[in-house]
Design a protein around this motif. Structure first.
Motif, PDB file in Angstrom:
ATOM      1  N   PHE A 106       0.870  -1.178   0.000  1.00 18.89           N
ATOM      2  CA  PHE A 106       0.000   0.000   0.000  1.00 18.89           C
ATOM      3  C   PHE A 106       0.904   1.225   0.000  1.00 18.89           C
ATOM      4  N   LYS A 107       0.693   2.107  -0.966  1.00 18.27           N
ATOM      5  CA  LYS A 107       1.571   3.276  -1.077  1.00 18.27           C
ATOM      6  C   LYS A 107       0.747   4.528  -1.373  1.00 18.27           C
ATOM      7  N   GLU A 108       0.966   5.572  -0.554  1.00 21.67           N
ATOM      8  CA  GLU A 108       0.354   6.876  -0.832  1.00 21.67           C
ATOM      9  C   GLU A 108       1.222   7.568  -1.889  1.00 21.67           C
ATOM     10  N   THR A 109       0.611   7.945  -2.995  1.00 19.09           N
ATOM     11  CA  THR A 109       1.395   8.470  -4.116  1.00 19.09           C
ATOM     12  C   THR A 109       1.332   9.990  -4.257  1.00 19.09           C
ATOM     13  N   SER A 110       0.193  10.606  -3.921  1.00 23.86           N
ATOM     14  CA  SER A 110       0.067  12.058  -4.095  1.00 23.86           C
ATOM     15  C   SER A 110      -1.139  12.579  -3.331  1.00 23.86           C
ATOM     16  N   ILE A 111      -1.242  13.914  -3.240  1.00 22.23           N
ATOM     17  CA  ILE A 111      -2.407  14.554  -2.630  1.00 22.23           C
ATOM     18  C   ILE A 111      -2.928  15.639  -3.576  1.00 22.23           C
ATOM     19  N   THR A 112      -4.227  15.871  -3.509  1.00 25.70           N
ATOM     20  CA  THR A 112      -4.842  16.959  -4.273  1.00 25.70           C
ATOM     21  C   THR A 112      -5.551  17.883  -3.294  1.00 25.70           C
ATOM     22  N   ILE A 113      -5.215  19.160  -3.356  1.00 31.45           N
ATOM     23  CA  ILE A 113      -5.823  20.160  -2.462  1.00 31.45           C
ATOM     24  C   ILE A 113      -6.616  21.151  -3.313  1.00 31.45           C
ATOM     25  N   PRO A 114      -7.942  21.138  -3.208  1.00 31.96           N
ATOM     26  CA  PRO A 114      -8.754  22.081  -3.993  1.00 31.96           C
ATOM     27  C   PRO A 114      -8.836  23.444  -3.293  1.00 31.96           C
ATOM     28  N   LEU A 115      -8.593  24.504  -4.037  1.00 30.59           N
ATOM     29  CA  LEU A 115      -8.685  25.857  -3.475  1.00 30.59           C
ATOM     30  C   LEU A 115      -9.818  26.619  -4.165  1.00 30.59           C
ATOM     31  N   TRP A 116      -9.488  27.572  -5.001  1.00 32.37           N
ATOM     32  CA  TRP A 116     -10.465  28.347  -5.746  1.00 32.37           C
ATOM     33  C   TRP A 116      -9.938  28.503  -7.175  1.00 32.37           C
ATOM     34  N   LYS A 117     -10.752  29.041  -8.064  1.00 31.60           N
ATOM     35  CA  LYS A 117     -10.310  29.248  -9.437  1.00 31.60           C
ATOM     36  C   LYS A 117      -9.199  30.294  -9.441  1.00 31.60           C
ATOM     37  N   LEU A 118      -8.031  29.888  -9.942  1.00 29.73           N
ATOM     38  CA  LEU A 118      -6.847  30.746  -9.863  1.00 29.73           C
ATOM     39  C   LEU A 118      -6.623  31.527 -11.157  1.00 29.73           C
ATOM     40  N   ASN A 119      -6.142  32.753 -11.001  1.00 32.81           N
ATOM     41  CA  ASN A 119      -5.733  33.507 -12.190  1.00 32.81           C
ATOM     42  C   ASN A 119      -4.253  33.222 -12.457  1.00 32.81           C
ATOM     43  N   ASP A 120      -3.730  33.762 -13.538  1.00 30.77           N
ATOM     44  CA  ASP A 120      -2.352  33.464 -13.943  1.00 30.77           C
ATOM     45  C   ASP A 120      -1.328  33.880 -12.888  1.00 30.77           C
ATOM     46  N   LYS A 121      -1.601  34.995 -12.232  1.00 30.37           N
ATOM     47  CA  LYS A 121      -0.665  35.489 -11.212  1.00 30.37           C
ATOM     48  C   LYS A 121      -0.631  34.551 -10.005  1.00 30.37           C
ATOM     49  N   GLU A 122      -1.810  34.075  -9.621  1.00 30.51           N
ATOM     50  CA  GLU A 122      -1.889  33.158  -8.472  1.00 30.51           C
ATOM     51  C   GLU A 122      -1.240  31.816  -8.810  1.00 30.51           C
ATOM     52  N   ILE A 123      -1.420  31.363 -10.044  1.00 30.58           N
ATOM     53  CA  ILE A 123      -0.781  30.111 -10.462  1.00 30.58           C
ATOM     54  C   ILE A 123       0.733  30.249 -10.386  1.00 30.58           C
ATOM     55  N   GLU A 124       1.242  31.372 -10.871  1.00 37.81           N
ATOM     56  CA  GLU A 124       2.677  31.635 -10.832  1.00 37.81           C
ATOM     57  C   GLU A 124       3.181  31.678  -9.389  1.00 37.81           C
ATOM     58  N   TYR A 125       2.382  32.274  -8.507  1.00 38.12           N
ATOM     59  CA  TYR A 125       2.771  32.383  -7.099  1.00 38.12           C
ATOM     60  C   TYR A 125       2.856  31.008  -6.442  1.00 38.12           C
ATOM     61  N   PHE A 126       1.813  30.195  -6.647  1.00 36.89           N
ATOM     62  CA  PHE A 126       1.810  28.868  -6.010  1.00 36.89           C
ATOM     63  C   PHE A 126       2.920  27.985  -6.579  1.00 36.89           C
ATOM     64  N   ASN A 127       3.185  28.093  -7.864  1.00 33.32           N
ATOM     65  CA  ASN A 127       4.285  27.318  -8.453  1.00 33.32           C
ATOM     66  C   ASN A 127       5.630  27.714  -7.835  1.00 33.32           C
ATOM     67  N   TYR A 128       5.751  28.974  -7.454  1.00 36.21           N
ATOM     68  CA  TYR A 128       6.985  29.462  -6.838  1.00 36.21           C
ATOM     69  C   TYR A 128       7.087  29.049  -5.376  1.00 36.21           C
ATOM     70  N   VAL A 129       5.978  29.178  -4.661  1.00 34.95           N
ATOM     71  CA  VAL A 129       6.030  29.020  -3.210  1.00 34.95           C
ATOM     72  C   VAL A 129       5.949  27.569  -2.731  1.00 34.95           C
ATOM     73  N   LEU A 130       5.325  26.664  -3.527  1.00 34.71           N
ATOM     74  CA  LEU A 130       5.134  25.293  -3.062  1.00 34.71           C
ATOM     75  C   LEU A 130       6.449  24.599  -2.729  1.00 34.71           C
ATOM     76  N   GLY A 131       7.461  24.811  -3.554  1.00 42.06           N
ATOM     77  CA  GLY A 131       8.749  24.185  -3.294  1.00 42.06           C
ATOM     78  C   GLY A 131       9.415  24.688  -2.038  1.00 42.06           C
ATOM     79  N   ASN A 132       9.023  25.879  -1.553  1.00 40.03           N
ATOM     80  CA  ASN A 132       9.622  26.452  -0.340  1.00 40.03           C
ATOM     81  C   ASN A 132       8.847  26.092   0.926  1.00 40.03           C
ATOM     82  N   ILE A 133       7.612  25.643   0.759  1.00 43.00           N
ATOM     83  CA  ILE A 133       6.803  25.269   1.926  1.00 43.00           C
ATOM     84  C   ILE A 133       7.384  24.042   2.602  1.00 43.00           C
ATOM     85  N   ASP A 134       7.771  23.071   1.780  1.00 40.73           N
ATOM     86  CA  ASP A 134       8.276  21.802   2.307  1.00 40.73           C
ATOM     87  C   ASP A 134       9.331  21.287   1.326  1.00 40.73           C
ATOM     88  N   SER A 135      10.467  20.873   1.822  1.00 41.65           N
ATOM     89  CA  SER A 135      11.549  20.394   0.942  1.00 41.65           C
ATOM     90  C   SER A 135      11.172  19.109   0.217  1.00 41.65           C
TER      91      SER A 135
END
Length: 268
Positions: A105-134
């Motif tokens: 049994f292996k957990e492979t990934s997680i999906t977190i639903p937020l809200w409909k994102l605009n291009d700026k928010e997508i860019e922000y999350f793509n930048y910040v996710l790698g810094n939240i957790d190594s």
């Protein structure tokens, strides 16, 4: 379908074909113009017999093929699960691991639903996710507001969700209300039904299944004819049986002449 019922259905269809053959044999006592009627009746009887007796057996072919694969030693199936983060994952793992036929049994990934994102928010999350957790090294952000984060080996969904939830509360002042955990369960092919029942106790239905059993079902389904075509074929079988009955005497005469010819050849 019970094998005894299947045998009974086949025998009943054979009896119908014997009846069709008999109709063909008495064709010589009918006017010549009745030949078309005999063939139409033969087709109808074959089609009706196929629809009532053979079609139910035909529809069971995928199940029969999967049963064969289940009994092959060493065959394994992979069940893909979409689990609510509210499920007690440790309890689920423990229950599954104690079930006969468990492989992994292996957990492979997680999906977190937020809200409909605009291009700026997508860019922000793509930048910040790698810094939240190594451990967040592979992730994807979609316009409909879904954050999909792949889990590293031996890194649990609980730890990943906690890291993101803590960051989200610090930045946005709120909490994550729902998240989905994706997992892969590998089991022995012969034990699939047991695991499906265990999962159902937790309100979980596999989103997909892959392996010899599922492949045999898919391959059989893809090669099977639509029901109406199968019924038409059984109707054609009825016509062929009727023709054999009609020309049975001719076949008999030809057979006797052929045997006589062979005997004479041997004498020479």
């Amino acid at each position: 379908m019970d094998i005894i019922i299947a045998i009974i259905y086949i025998v009943l269809f054979i009896i119908m074909m014997v009846f069709v053959f008999s109709i063909g044999m008495i064709r010589h006592y009918m006017p010549k113009r009745e030949l078309a009627l005999v063939l139409v009746v033969a087709f109808l009887i074959g089609a009706i017999g196929g629809a009532f007796f053979l079609e139910p057996i035909y529809e069971e072919l995928p199940s029969v093929m999967s049963t064969v694969e289940k009994n092959v030693p060493g065959n394994e199936e992979t069940l893909y699960l979409d689990l609510s983060s509210s499920i007690n994952m440790d309890e689920l793992k423990d229950t599954l691991s104690k079930t006969e036929g468990f492989v992994s049994f292996k957990e492979t990934s997680i999906t977190i639903p937020l809200w409909k994102l605009n291009d700026k928010e997508i860019e922000y999350f793509n930048y910040v996710l790698g810094n939240i957790d190594s451990h967040f090294k592979h992730y994807n952000v979609t316009k409909d507001g879904k954050l999909q984060i792949e889990l590293e080996e031996n890194y649990s969904s609980y730890d990943a969700l906690k890291s993101f939830s803590d960051w989200y509360k610090l930045v946005y002042g709120g909490s994550i209300s729902y998240a989905q955990v994706h997992a892969e369960l590998v089991v022995s092919s012969s034990s699939v039904e047991s695991f499906q029942q265990k999962l159902l106790d937790y309100g979980v239905v596999p989103s997909k299944m892959d392996g010899p059993v599922q492949n045999s079902i898919n391959n059989t389904n893809s090669s099977m004819l639509p029901n109406y075509q199968f019924v038409l074929i059984t109707g054609v079988v009825g016509v062929i049986v009727a023709v054999l009955g009609i020309y049975y005497d001719s076949f008999g005469v030809f057979s006797r002449r052929f045997k006589r010819f062979v005997r004479e050849k041997r004498k020479r």
